[in-house]
Write an enzyme that holds these catalytic residues in place. Structure first.
Site, short mmCIF file in Angstrom:
data_model
loop_
_atom_site.label_atom_id
_atom_site.label_comp_id
_atom_site.label_asym_id
_atom_site.label_seq_id
_atom_site.Cartn_x
_atom_site.Cartn_y
_atom_site.Cartn_z
N SER A 150 5.04 63.86 -18.63
CA SER A 150 5.77 64.95 -17.99
C SER A 150 6.75 65.60 -18.98
O SER A 150 6.31 66.14 -19.99
CB SER A 150 6.48 64.43 -16.74
OG SER A 150 6.95 65.48 -15.94
N ASP A 231 -1.62 66.21 -8.67
CA ASP A 231 -0.24 66.21 -9.14
C ASP A 231 0.52 67.38 -8.52
O ASP A 231 0.16 68.54 -8.71
CB ASP A 231 -0.26 66.32 -10.67
CG ASP A 231 1.11 66.18 -11.31
OD1 ASP A 231 2.12 66.58 -10.71
OD2 ASP A 231 1.15 65.69 -12.46
N HIS A 265 1.21 62.24 -10.07
CA HIS A 265 2.11 62.36 -11.22
C HIS A 265 2.81 61.04 -11.57
O HIS A 265 3.52 60.97 -12.56
CB HIS A 265 3.18 63.41 -10.91
CG HIS A 265 3.94 63.91 -12.10
ND1 HIS A 265 3.39 64.77 -13.04
CD2 HIS A 265 5.22 63.67 -12.52
CE1 HIS A 265 4.29 65.04 -13.97
NE2 HIS A 265 5.40 64.39 -13.68
#
Length: 287
Positions: A150, A231, A265
């Site tokens: 991320s 995600d 995620h």
């Protein structure tokens, strides 16, 4: 001098954490180091730096990713810093999850409010390798890779593209690839770097890749990116991986982008594909 604060045996190796005073961050910070069995036998091992995402500390990756099993098998030292300074005393640094504490974005802030402490780019790329060199004699810092998740995937990609001489391998899980065009970046970049948007491009993977000269492009090793199809941050436009894929195609950069069906995620996603990523790094660093 780094001070060891914990040590636990994992898969024949040792997972350690350290506390150290950082000149770049103007304060104490923490980082993790996993030493595989090869390192404990005093063999030199490549070093992979893992950069975590928003709200994380060094602990999330150590506890949730399961990387130690593969690091032990492959003979890789893995180093993972915190995501920002802690308790720096900057006004407003604890007001939101996506700016300040836990959200250093792996850049060097230039705005007066942030510039003394929020220098994660220089800490990760300059100071931390020197700390590792003096603390871990088995670390072969000349054979280094970088990866992350991320915000940390953003950090890994930008650091690699800016320093292909220092880092030979790169991969990312669900990275923020084009912060100039997403809400997270449009909040963090002007806050840390000021209103001149030309300064933001140096921390945007798409813009960095566009700016590379032919000789620089040829020096890049293949990049691996995994992205979960469900995600929430992909769906709401924070990650924008298609933008980077398009630039890589235009610039003939070897980028392997894998959309993983049904994954989100979280570290459930990261841990599932951790083996692939460490093998990707090992193949490049160990030949």
């Amino acid at each position: 001098m780094a001070e060891e604060t914990s040590c636990e045996k994992f898969f024949g190796g040792l997972q350690k954490t350290y506390s150290v005073y950082s000149n770049e961050l103007s304060g104490k910070t923490t980082f993790g180091v996993y030493l595989p069995p090869k390192a404990l036998a005093h063999e030199k091992c490549p070093v992979i730096y893992y950069l975590s995402g928003l709200t994380c500390t060094e602990a999330n990756f150590i506890q949730k990713s399961g990387f130690q099993r593969y690091s032990a098998e492959l003979g890789l030292i893995v180093v993972n810093p915190d995501t920002s300074p802690r308790g720096a005393g900057v006004e407003g640094e604890d007001e939101s999850y996506d700016l300040g504490t836990g959200a250093g974005f792996y850049l060097d802030a230039t705005e007066e409010k942030w510039k003394t402490h929020y220098r994660m780019y220089s800490y990760v790329t300059k100071e931390l390798p020197e700390i590792v060199k003096t603390t871990i004699p088995e670390a072969d810092i000349a054979k280094a890779g970088v990866f992350g998740h991320s915000m940390g995937g953003h950090g890994a990609l930008t650091i690699y593209l800016k320093n292909p001489d220092k880092y030979k391998s790169c991969s990312a899980f669900a990275p923020i690839t084009n912060p100039l065009n997403c809400a997270w970046g449009q909040k963090a970049l002007p806050a840390y770097l000021g209103s001149d948007s030309t300064k933001w491009s140096q921390y945007d993977s798409c813009e960095l890749m566009k700016s590379l000269q032919e000789t620089q492009l040829k020096s890049l090793n293949p990049i691996l990116i995994d992205q979960g199809s469900t995600d929430q941050f992909l769906i709401n436009g924070q990650l924008l991986p298609d933008n980077l894929v398009a630039v890589a195609k235009d610039k003939s950069v070897h980028l392997s982008y894998r959309l993983q069906e049904g994954y989100g995620h979280s570290y459930a996603f990261v841990s599932t594909f951790m083996e692939d990523h460490l093998k990707h790094h090992a193949q490049i660093l160990l030949g």
